[in-house]
Structure formats: C-alpha cells, structure tokens
Design an enzyme around this catalytic site. Structure first.
Site, short mmCIF file in Angstrom:
data_model
loop_
_atom_site.label_atom_id
_atom_site.label_comp_id
_atom_site.label_asym_id
_atom_site.label_seq_id
_atom_site.Cartn_x
_atom_site.Cartn_y
_atom_site.Cartn_z
N LYS A 197 0.82 -1.22 0.00
CA LYS A 197 0.00 0.00 0.00
C LYS A 197 0.85 1.26 0.00
O LYS A 197 0.46 2.27 -0.57
CB LYS A 197 -0.95 0.00 1.21
CG LYS A 197 -2.04 -1.03 1.07
CD LYS A 197 -3.16 -0.75 2.03
CE LYS A 197 -4.26 -1.80 1.88
NZ LYS A 197 -5.17 -1.81 2.99
N LYS A 238 -6.28 -10.73 -4.44
CA LYS A 238 -7.34 -10.96 -3.46
C LYS A 238 -8.58 -10.13 -3.80
O LYS A 238 -8.46 -9.00 -4.26
CB LYS A 238 -6.79 -10.54 -2.09
CG LYS A 238 -7.66 -10.78 -0.92
CD LYS A 238 -7.06 -10.19 0.36
CE LYS A 238 -7.28 -8.69 0.46
NZ LYS A 238 -7.11 -8.14 1.81
N LYS A 251 -12.10 -5.08 -0.74
CA LYS A 251 -13.14 -4.05 -0.86
C LYS A 251 -12.60 -2.69 -1.23
O LYS A 251 -13.34 -1.84 -1.68
CB LYS A 251 -14.00 -3.98 0.39
CG LYS A 251 -13.29 -3.74 1.69
CD LYS A 251 -14.36 -3.57 2.75
CE LYS A 251 -14.08 -4.28 4.06
NZ LYS A 251 -12.84 -3.86 4.70
P1 AMP Z 1 -10.81 -6.32 5.93
O1 AMP Z 1 -11.82 -6.14 4.87
O2 AMP Z 1 -9.41 -6.19 5.38
O3 AMP Z 1 -11.05 -5.56 7.16
O4 AMP Z 1 -10.93 -7.85 6.34
C1 AMP Z 1 -11.87 -8.34 7.26
C2 AMP Z 1 -11.73 -9.85 7.34
O5 AMP Z 1 -12.06 -10.46 6.08
C3 AMP Z 1 -10.29 -10.31 7.64
O6 AMP Z 1 -10.35 -11.44 8.48
C4 AMP Z 1 -9.75 -10.68 6.29
O7 AMP Z 1 -8.72 -11.65 6.37
C5 AMP Z 1 -10.98 -11.26 5.61
N1 AMP Z 1 -10.89 -11.11 4.16
C6 AMP Z 1 -10.81 -9.95 3.46
N2 AMP Z 1 -10.75 -10.19 2.13
C7 AMP Z 1 -10.76 -11.55 1.99
C8 AMP Z 1 -10.72 -12.43 0.86
N3 AMP Z 1 -10.66 -11.97 -0.39
N4 AMP Z 1 -10.77 -13.76 1.10
C9 AMP Z 1 -10.86 -14.25 2.35
N5 AMP Z 1 -10.90 -13.47 3.47
C10 AMP Z 1 -10.86 -12.14 3.28
#
Ligand code: AMP
Ligand code: TRP
Length: 332
Positions: A112, A197, A200
């Site tokens: 990032k 990945k 969002k």
């Molecule tokens: P975040 O959106 O980065 O706050 O992630 C929230 C949770 O969702 C964390 O436990 C991440 O590891 C999981 N997560 C986010 N994106 C993915 C993805 N593409 N596949 C699996 N887990 C995800």
C-alpha cells in the site's frame, strides 16, 4: 472458555471474501463456542486518505452487516473500536515494544505504501504503525484465537512476537494468540484478476461480489469471471487460478471439497451458473436481514453502545496492568 477477537475495517463495502473468509464463521461457529468479541475497527480505516462522511456511513453499514450475517449481541460482544480508548492506550506501549524494521517488513505496508507513492500521494505514518494497533486490539482482551482470512497471518505473527517480547521484558501480561483460518475460501480471489485478493478497497468492482449486490449483479459478475484458456474443469491454483477460485467459492457455499466438485463439471459455463446460484442463495438472507436492520438504526446504535461498555470493562484491567508493568505510575 476460549477468547476470540476479530475485526473488519470500514474502508469499503463488505465483500464475499469478507463473508467467506471471516464473518460467516464468526456467526456460525465462533460466537456459539467461545467468548467472542467482534469489532468495526474504524481507526484502521484512517491509514489511507479518507472521507469523513463516507467513513461514518461505512462504519454503521459494517456493524449492520455483521448483525445481518448472524452475530447475536446476546452471544458475543459487538462494538466500534474507537469507542474503546484502551486500544489506543495499549497501542502506544506496543509501539515502544515493536521495532521499525519489523514494521517495514509487513507485506501490506510495502504494497500500500508503494501504491500511494506511485499515485503521487504521501504515506501516513499510521500505515506503518497499523499492525501495532491491530496487536493492541487483540492483546487487550487476552485473546486466544483470531479468526481471519489468509491475508492477516503476518499481522497475527507480529502480534505473537510482541506479546512474547513484552512478557519476557516486563513480566507475564499477555496471552499469546494464534490465527485461525477457514478450511476453504481463506483467500477469495478477484473474479476479474484471480492473481489478486478480492478486496473491498479495489477501485474496479467488476471482479468483486459485494454482500449487498442484488441477485442480478451477483449473477452477472460470476458469469463474467475470468477463467482459463483450457477446457477441463480442474482444481489447480497454479495452472487454473480462475477456475480454482470458482470451485473454492462453490465448495464454501454447498460443502464438499473443490477437487471432488471439479469432477462433476464438464464445462466452465455450467460451473459458473451453479456458483452464481449458490452465491445468490448464500447472500439472500444476509441482504434481507440487512434491509430490516438498516430501517432501525436506533437498534444498531444501542447494540454498539452496550458492546463498547462491555468491551471497555474487559480491556481496561489488562491495559492498566501493562502500563504498571512498563513502569508508568498508576493513576490515583
Ligand atoms: P478487511 O476487509 O481487510 O477488514 O478484512 C476483514 C476480514 O475479512 C479479515 O479477516 C480478512 O482476512 C478477511 N478477508 C478480506 N478479504 C478476503 C478475501 N478476499 N478472502 C478471504 N478473506 C478475506
Ligand atoms: N487488519 C485487519 C484487516 O485488514 C482488520 C483488523 C484490525 C483485525 N484489527 C484486528 C482483525 C484484530 C483481527 C483482529 O482485515
């Protein structure tokens, strides 16, 4: 009883990756078997440029979606990170425990940070220190397990290192936690770019299924997923990453393992159709419940207020103990 902590950043609309990698397990398993806390980790959304109004909207939406996904305030503690000042209090002590070198090695910081510089933007200091705040989130509660997607493994490893170092230097204060991952779909990939990945905060949404997408949007995105030039439906993450991703999503929705599921399909088209229907059915109840909850923001606010109160009570004694162990004078 096992103490569990996990969180989600309100940096964008929650995705199928968030749901399969984390939220679904929180609701279906963790809150029933453990003493679990789940947080909208809003301070973590401030490490890159942000818009205050959007942050407010997304924070409430994340909490609403966590309830819609099945988190039950009678079974777990749901709260907003910035409502519990202990996280930031502890984070500072952990900044005095971590080294600059170990933070600069974090993959997310490197990626990032490089993106920001390439776009001509400056890099906030908090992008570097963010894993320390995450360690504070986890350690403040004496957490045993951290259910997350694969991408968070390195941050949880750092958390363990900091806990061990702190305990050795200042006396036993923190439980050393471990990360846990779902058996399948621990890393759901972008449907248009199966090498990265499904995240969002990506700009383009064509390869990302959002939890609040309607059924037609979900179908369209999955039917247009990038597959591979081959014809055989096989589960091989290296050679056929697009197809492997679809098989993992299907397996997470309907059960069975991705290798066996591959044997059932003779064409990509039929596979995509089944994946699309499985995801539509998986998300339908979440979307419906979200609509109900969103019409009653007073209820969501009340859940968050009670959650923060409970979380504060759990975190404060341990953070006070850490301050005392560090040599800071107790407050009167
Ligand atoms: P975040 O959106 O980065 O706050 O992630 C929230 C949770 O969702 C964390 O436990 C991440 O590891 C999981 N997560 C986010 N994106 C993915 C993805 N593409 N596949 C699996 N887990 C995800
Ligand atoms: N860093 C996590 C992510 O990007 C979110 C997070 C912050 C988290 N604090 C946490 C996850 C504590 C688990 C435990 O997804």
């Amino acid at each position: 009883m096992t103490r569990i902590f996990s969180g989600i950043k309100p940096t964008g609309h929650a995705t199928l990756g968030n749901y399969l990698g984390a939220m679904r397990r929180w609701a279906e398993v963790d809150q029933h078997q453990s003493d679990a806390l789940f947080s909208v980790v809003d301070l973590h959304a401030l490490t890159v440029e942000h818009d205050p109004a959007r942050l407010r909207r997304l924070s409430r939406q994340a909490a609403t979606l966590m309830l819609a996904a099945g988190l039950d305030p009678a079974l777990c503690t749901l709260f907003v990170q910035s409502h519990v000042v202990e996280h930031v209090r502890l984070s500072y002590l952990l900044e005095c425990t971590a080294t600059d070198g170990e933070l600069r090695r974090m993959i997310q910081y490197k990626e990032k940070g490089a993106q920001a510089l390439a776009a001509g933007r400056s890099v906030r200091v908090s992008l570097l220190t963010y894993p320390v705040l995450m360690a504070a989130d986890i350690l403040a509660y004496g957490t045993d397990e951290v259910p997350v997607g694969d991408d968070q493994t390195q941050h949880v490893e750092l958390t363990r290192d900091l806990a061990v170092r702190f305990n050795q230097r200042y006396g036993h204060t923190f439980t050393v936690p471990k990360a846990t991952h779902p058996q399948v779909a621990a890393r759901v990939m972008d449907l248009q770019d199966p090498a990265s990945k499904m995240g969002k905060s990506h700009d383009a949404g064509a390869g990302i299924v959002y939890l609040l997408d309607d059924a037609d949007q979900v179908r369209k995105k999955i039917m247009r997923a990038v597959t591979d030039s081959g014809r055989e439906v096989e589960y091989d993450r290296e050679r056929s990453p697009g197809v492997a991703n679809l098989l993992e999503i299907l397996s997470a929705c309907v059960g069975g393992n991705p290798i066996d599921l591959a044997g059932v399909y003779e064409s990509y088209g039929v596979l995509k159709r089944d994946v699309a229907e499985a995801v539509v059915e998986l998300l339908r109840p979440v979307r419906e419940r979200h609509a109900e909850l969103a019409s009653d923001p007073g209820y969501v606010d009340q859940v968050l207020e009670e959650g923060a109160e409970r979380a504060r009570g759990m975190a404060r004694p341990r953070v006070d103990a850490a301050y005392a162990a560090f040599g800071l004078l107790p407050m009167g």
